[in-house]
Design a protein around this motif. Structure first.
Motif, short mmCIF file in Angstrom:
data_model
loop_
_atom_site.label_atom_id
_atom_site.label_comp_id
_atom_site.label_asym_id
_atom_site.label_seq_id
_atom_site.Cartn_x
_atom_site.Cartn_y
_atom_site.Cartn_z
N TYR A 1 14.87 -4.83 -4.47
CA TYR A 1 14.13 -5.07 -3.24
C TYR A 1 14.35 -3.89 -2.31
O TYR A 1 15.46 -3.34 -2.21
CB TYR A 1 14.57 -6.36 -2.56
CG TYR A 1 13.92 -6.58 -1.22
CD1 TYR A 1 12.59 -6.98 -1.14
CD2 TYR A 1 14.61 -6.33 -0.04
CE1 TYR A 1 11.97 -7.16 0.09
CE2 TYR A 1 14.00 -6.51 1.20
CZ TYR A 1 12.68 -6.91 1.25
OH TYR A 1 12.06 -7.08 2.47
N CYS A 2 13.25 -3.48 -1.64
CA CYS A 2 13.31 -2.40 -0.67
C CYS A 2 12.56 -2.87 0.57
O CYS A 2 11.52 -3.54 0.47
CB CYS A 2 12.68 -1.13 -1.24
SG CYS A 2 12.53 0.23 -0.05
N GLN A 3 13.11 -2.54 1.76
CA GLN A 3 12.42 -2.92 2.99
C GLN A 3 11.02 -2.30 3.02
O GLN A 3 10.86 -1.11 2.85
CB GLN A 3 13.23 -2.45 4.20
CG GLN A 3 14.47 -3.29 4.45
CD GLN A 3 15.18 -2.87 5.72
OE1 GLN A 3 15.01 -1.76 6.20
NE2 GLN A 3 15.98 -3.78 6.27
N GLY A 4 10.06 -3.13 3.24
CA GLY A 4 8.65 -2.71 3.19
C GLY A 4 7.89 -3.46 2.12
O GLY A 4 6.69 -3.71 2.27
N LEU A 5 8.58 -3.87 1.05
CA LEU A 5 7.90 -4.65 0.01
C LEU A 5 7.46 -5.99 0.53
O LEU A 5 6.48 -6.57 0.04
CB LEU A 5 8.82 -4.83 -1.20
CG LEU A 5 9.24 -3.57 -1.96
CD1 LEU A 5 10.11 -3.93 -3.14
CD2 LEU A 5 8.02 -2.79 -2.44
N ASN A 6 8.19 -6.54 1.54
CA ASN A 6 7.80 -7.84 2.10
C ASN A 6 6.42 -7.76 2.74
O ASN A 6 5.61 -8.68 2.64
CB ASN A 6 8.84 -8.31 3.10
CG ASN A 6 9.05 -7.31 4.23
OD1 ASN A 6 8.98 -6.10 4.02
ND2 ASN A 6 9.32 -7.80 5.43
N ARG A 7 6.10 -6.65 3.40
CA ARG A 7 4.79 -6.54 4.06
C ARG A 7 3.67 -6.31 3.03
O ARG A 7 2.56 -6.80 3.19
CB ARG A 7 4.84 -5.42 5.09
CG ARG A 7 5.55 -5.85 6.36
CD ARG A 7 5.74 -4.74 7.34
NE ARG A 7 6.93 -3.95 7.02
CZ ARG A 7 7.40 -2.97 7.77
NH1 ARG A 7 6.78 -2.63 8.88
NH2 ARG A 7 8.49 -2.31 7.42
N LEU A 8 3.96 -5.54 1.96
CA LEU A 8 2.96 -5.37 0.91
C LEU A 8 2.62 -6.71 0.26
O LEU A 8 1.45 -7.04 0.04
CB LEU A 8 3.48 -4.39 -0.15
CG LEU A 8 3.76 -2.95 0.30
CD1 LEU A 8 4.34 -2.15 -0.85
CD2 LEU A 8 2.51 -2.29 0.83
N ALA A 9 3.67 -7.50 -0.06
CA ALA A 9 3.43 -8.79 -0.70
C ALA A 9 2.72 -9.75 0.25
O ALA A 9 1.90 -10.58 -0.18
CB ALA A 9 4.75 -9.38 -1.17
N ALA A 10 3.02 -9.66 1.56
CA ALA A 10 2.38 -10.57 2.52
C ALA A 10 0.88 -10.31 2.60
O ALA A 10 0.08 -11.26 2.63
CB ALA A 10 3.04 -10.40 3.90
N VAL A 11 0.47 -9.05 2.65
CA VAL A 11 -0.97 -8.75 2.69
C VAL A 11 -1.65 -9.23 1.41
O VAL A 11 -2.76 -9.79 1.44
CB VAL A 11 -1.19 -7.24 2.89
CG1 VAL A 11 -2.66 -6.89 2.77
CG2 VAL A 11 -0.67 -6.80 4.25
N ALA A 12 -0.99 -9.03 0.25
CA ALA A 12 -1.55 -9.51 -1.01
C ALA A 12 -1.70 -11.03 -1.01
O ALA A 12 -2.70 -11.57 -1.51
CB ALA A 12 -0.68 -9.07 -2.18
N LEU A 13 -0.73 -11.76 -0.43
CA LEU A 13 -0.83 -13.22 -0.34
C LEU A 13 -1.97 -13.65 0.55
O LEU A 13 -2.69 -14.62 0.25
CB LEU A 13 0.49 -13.79 0.19
CG LEU A 13 1.51 -14.26 -0.85
CD1 LEU A 13 2.79 -14.69 -0.15
CD2 LEU A 13 0.97 -15.40 -1.69
N LEU A 14 -2.19 -12.97 1.67
CA LEU A 14 -3.26 -13.36 2.60
C LEU A 14 -4.63 -13.23 1.95
O LEU A 14 -5.50 -14.07 2.16
CB LEU A 14 -3.19 -12.48 3.85
CG LEU A 14 -2.04 -12.76 4.82
CD1 LEU A 14 -2.02 -11.71 5.92
CD2 LEU A 14 -2.17 -14.15 5.42
N VAL A 15 -4.83 -12.20 1.14
CA VAL A 15 -6.16 -11.97 0.54
C VAL A 15 -6.32 -12.76 -0.75
O VAL A 15 -7.33 -13.44 -0.96
CB VAL A 15 -6.37 -10.47 0.29
CG1 VAL A 15 -7.70 -10.23 -0.42
CG2 VAL A 15 -6.34 -9.69 1.61
N LEU A 16 -5.34 -12.69 -1.65
CA LEU A 16 -5.48 -13.30 -2.98
C LEU A 16 -5.16 -14.79 -2.97
O LEU A 16 -5.59 -15.52 -3.88
CB LEU A 16 -4.59 -12.57 -3.99
CG LEU A 16 -4.92 -11.09 -4.18
CD1 LEU A 16 -3.90 -10.43 -5.11
CD2 LEU A 16 -6.32 -10.92 -4.74
#
Length: 866
Positions: free
Chosen positions: A665-680
């Motif tokens: 885990y790296c700080q910043g992956l949480n925001r990438l996954a959050a945007v993917a969850l909102l759209v997909l």
């Protein structure tokens, strides 16, 4: 003679036309030749009847029938049903006669040529007798078929040029000149109008109206003997033309001369064949003479040789020749045996085909018997109800008659009702169309007015802000008034929102200032500082104004183009559409397609990772829990600890940490996954989208502990900034501004939390399709968009403060996209890879040197002691 006028259907693309043609049956070739008129001498084409089938479908129209050959189908039309049946019967009879003749005698034998006419007639009679049970013989319609029909004028067409064959202009010219000048000039030995040596082979399969008008068959039928082909065709045509035309006295007077010419033509053909055979014989005699002379020379050399050695060499040479001839003889014998075997196989195959034909004929005969039996049975069944009908009582008939009358009345009533309802539907449809057009016009007018209102409100707030900043020494009453006006402008206009929420569509398209967008992002961030709140309000109004103005001009055509796309395939058009932004209703489908192209999801893999994360705690679990509350705080789906997407985001991040232990885990992956969850919306799809970004789109070591590739990209970006925006880069260097402090987070999380949601998702659309060069393009475009504003600031601290929030002030996404993909070209991926490679070597050398300094320092401290 089987001849007469028929209409032939010609097809030229979507256009179908009937053209009048004179048809004449050639019994020697079993072909149906057709001309424009009966007086023409050269045919426009022919139809091979030897393997053709005939069909007369009544739904096509009266007198219409079809002739289907192996290459195409011909649609013909007779003047009446009787004429059509006569043509079909005659064509069947002559095809039967020709096929029987072909099967009994080989082509070209003297028996076929000299066969008595009585034999042929008897076979025709047998055919008629066999078929008269199915269809009675039709009498000859003399007014439409036969030589008498040739004297009648050709059927008229709607236009003069419609009946002319444009595909065969040479043939049309010949026929026209022949009709004008008469046959005497054409048959004169020295006064021919045309030289038949100029006749060339017609192109095969070229239709008069479609591909060919039988030109391929015409080539076979008229040009078999080279230059003599057209003359033989003229002789053949002259025979039937002169056999009984009423009203053609000139052709009748020349009948004897034509017969003489035909005899002379036959003699010419015979002499030509004899000359050919004599030439072959002369060639063979020449070869034999050359061989004898060669033998004589060899014998003379043997006799004149003085030494035995020379004679021995000559004998050896002769022996070698004999051996060579012997080997050639053996090869020829072997070839002969092979040819005999092939001939035997072909004979067997022919015998099998004959047996198969015999079986088919027997099968056909059996089917005909079954048809006759069924016909008799059907006739008996039809006669039985007539006997039973006599037993029906008068009352039953009366009741049935009454029911029929009632049903007829009901049918009339339903017809009247149907007509009335149709008129009602038509009127309602017209009213609905008119209302829809008026509603659309009102919506557009409302959108334009609201866009202007947003612009005016934005300018009003900007003026208030400038007034408050530019005049700090305002009287207290005036300052209080300005402050109150700003407070009123920051509050939402609830009444306006309620009035315009009349319908869902209107509320969605022209909502005055909704607090959240489609994905839950706040349209106006809730800043604590009052000045920033005012800037956020101005920004929201400008974004809304741009969206309303582009709704009809840009968004609607773009949405229509996306609606017309079915299956997605990589192409230049799709790339352009994705760069312009994917509509909300299509974004989820397109993102899933882009992820699946490069990252094949393994079935059950995500569930196994979740099981592993439940059973064993990952080392990164603590850091993930710390970052969850700090993820997308400006989005309503993540702003609260009790939000539904928080547990789903936790599972996606834990599954990825087990999927890729090298990164964890790296700080910043949480925001990438959050945007993917909102759209997909789906957990597993968001997980594979995160895998696709980290492992496919981003370079290796981008999210490692050292973040070495992320640091390399910052150096590459500074190079591009110096090349594309040299004035701005010089300004930064003058005030010692390190842009990496601002842009490092842009690259790490692909602008999440930096751009407004509408522009952010457009950037992600292009980023998922094209890769990391999109981030470089948009990062440069952001600085280009605000270049003039930054150049006006001449203080390092103020520049840093401006760079902290200036991305949020970008409101025109279309303008930013145009700068990124049009103004900054060229931007090849090869250049990006080369720059990354160069700076990576430099950075690794610097890190290596730093490690050496660190090791030397540790060693020195160890030597000094405590």
């Amino acid at each position: 003679k089987l001849c007469g006028y028929l209409n032939k259907l010609g097809i030229k693309g979507p256009i179908k036309t009937w053209k009048s043609r004179w048809f004449f049956y050639d019994e020697n070739k079993c072909r149906l030749l057709y001309y424009r008129t009966a007086q023409d001498i050269n045919p426009l084409g022919s139809i091979d009847l030897s393997s053709a089938s005939f069909d007369c479908k009544m739904e096509n129209g009266e007198g219409v029938f079809e002739i289907r050959t192996t290459s195409r189908a011909f649609t013909l039309k007779a003047i009446s049903k009787q004429a059509m049946m006569y043509w079909l019967q005659q064509l069947q009879m002559r095809r039967w006669e020709f096929c029987n003749t072909q099967s009994r005698f080989p082509v070209g034998s003297s028996q076929l040529v000299n066969e008595p006419l009585a034999g042929r007639t008897s076979r025709c009679c047998t055919y008629v007798v066999d078929n008269e049970d199915f269809l009675p013989l039709v009498k000859t319609p003399t007014e439409a078929v036969g030589l008498k029909a040739a004297s009648l004028p050709a059927p008229q067409t709607s236009t003069a040029l419609q009946n002319i064959s444009l595909k065969h202009p040479w043939t049309e010219i010949q026929n026209t000149v022949y009709n004008i000048c008469g046959s005497k000039q054409l048959w004169g030995s020295n006064g021919n109008v045309f030289s038949f040596d100029e006749f060339q082979e017609h192109p095969e399969n070229v239709d008069e109206e479609q591909e060919a008008e039988g030109a391929g068959d015409f080539k076979e039928g008229t040009l078999e003997d080279g230059r003599m082909g057209p003359r033989l065709n003229w002789i053949r045509k002259a025979k039937w033309m002169n056999s009984g035309f009423p009203g053609s006295e000139e052709l009748s007077r020349e009948k004897s001369s034509v017969d003489k010419v035909s005899v002379l033509q036959q003699q010419i053909l015979t002499l030509t064949e004899e000359v050919k055979s004599q030439k072959e014989l002369v060639k063979l005699l020449h070869k034999a003479l050359e061989a004898a002379q060669q033998e004589k020379r060899v014998s003379s050399m043997y006799l004149t040789a003085t030494e035995d050695k020379d004679r021995l060499e000559l004998v050896r040479h002769k022996v070698r020749q004999i051996a060579d001839l012997t080997s050639r003889l053996e090869a020829l014998e072997q070839e002969k045996k092979e040819l005999e075997q092939i001939l035997t196989l072909r004979d067997r195959h022919i015998q099998e085909l004959k047996e198969h034909v015999q079986l088919l004929m027997e099968k056909n005969h059996a089917k005909q018997e079954v048809i006759m039996t069924l016909t008799e049975q059907m006739a008996r069944e039809l006669s039985d109800p007539l006997q039973e009908a006599n037993t029906i009582t008068v009352d039953t008939l009366y009741k049935q008659q009454e029911e029929i009358e009632h049903l007829k009345d009901d049918i009339d009533a339903y017809k009247t009702q149907n007509q009335f309802l149709n008129s009602e539907i038509h009127q309602v449809t017209r009213l609905w169309t008119s209302v829809a057009e008026n509603e659309k016009a009102l919506l557009m007018k409302c959108a334009c007015l609201q866009a202007r209102n947003c612009q005016m409100e934005s300018k009003y707030l900007t003026v208030l802000r400038k007034l408050q900043e530019a005049v700090p020494d305002l009287p207290s009453s005036h300052a209080e008034l300005v402050k109150n006006l700003i407070q009123e402008a920051l509050q939402w206009d609830v009444k306006e929102e309620a009035e315009e929420a009349l319908s869902f569509e209107l509320n969605t398209a022209l909502c005055p200032s909704s607090e959240y967008d489609e994905y839950g992002f706040m349209t106006v961030p809730d800043y604590e500082i009052e000045d920033w709140k005012l800037l956020a309000k101005i920004q929201a109004l400008e974004i809304k104004s741009n969206k309303l103005r582009s709704q009809e001009i840009v968004e609607k055509p773009l949405r229509d183009r996306w609606n017309s796309i079915g299956e997605l395939n990589p192409c230049a058009e799709l790339k352009s559409l994705i760069r312009s932004g994917i509509p909300v209703e299509h974004r989820q489908r397109v993102w899933r397609w882009m992820v699946s192209r490069h990252c094949s999801p393994a079935p059950g893999h995500y569930q196994r990772l979740l099981e592993q994360s439940r059973s064993t705690e990952h080392p990164a679990c603590r850091q993930i829990e710390l970052d969850l509350p700090r993820t997308l705080t400006n989005n309503k789906h993540f702003s609260s600890p009790t939000s539904q997407l928080i547990p789903r985001l936790r599972r996606v991040l834990l599954a990825f940490s087990w999927h890729n232990p090298a990164i964890g885990y790296c700080q910043g992956l949480n925001r990438l996954a959050a945007v993917a969850l909102l759209v997909l919306e789906d957990e597993e799809s968001a997980f594979w989208c995160l895998v696709y970004i980290v492992e496919n789109l981003m370079p290796a070591d981008y999210y490692s502990e050292t973040l070495i590739t992320s640091q390399v990209d910052q150096r590459v970006f500074k190079d591009f900034l110096s090349e594309k925006l040299p004035r701005l880069m010089a300004h930064f260097e003058q005030y010692h501004i390190d842009v990496s402090l601002i842009t490092f987070n842009w690259f790490l999380v692909a602008f999440v939390d930096s751009l407004v949601s509408d522009i952010l998702l457009r950037v992600w659309d292009a980023f998922l399709y094209e890769g990391t060069k999109v981030i470089f393009r948009y990062a440069l475009a952001i600085f280009k968009y605000n270049e003039e504003e930054i150049l006006r600031i001449h203080d390092g601290v103020e520049i840093y403060q401006y760079l902290r929030f200036f991305t949020r002030m970008i409101t025109d996404g279309r303008k930013l996209m145009s700068i990124a993909f049009n103004d900054l070209n060229p931007f090849p991926m090869k250049l990006l890879r080369n720059r990354r490679s160069m700076h990576r070597e430099e950075l690794e050398a610097e890190l290596c040197e730093l490690e050496q300094i660190k090791a030397a320092y540790v060693k020195e401290r160890a030597e000094q002691g405590p």
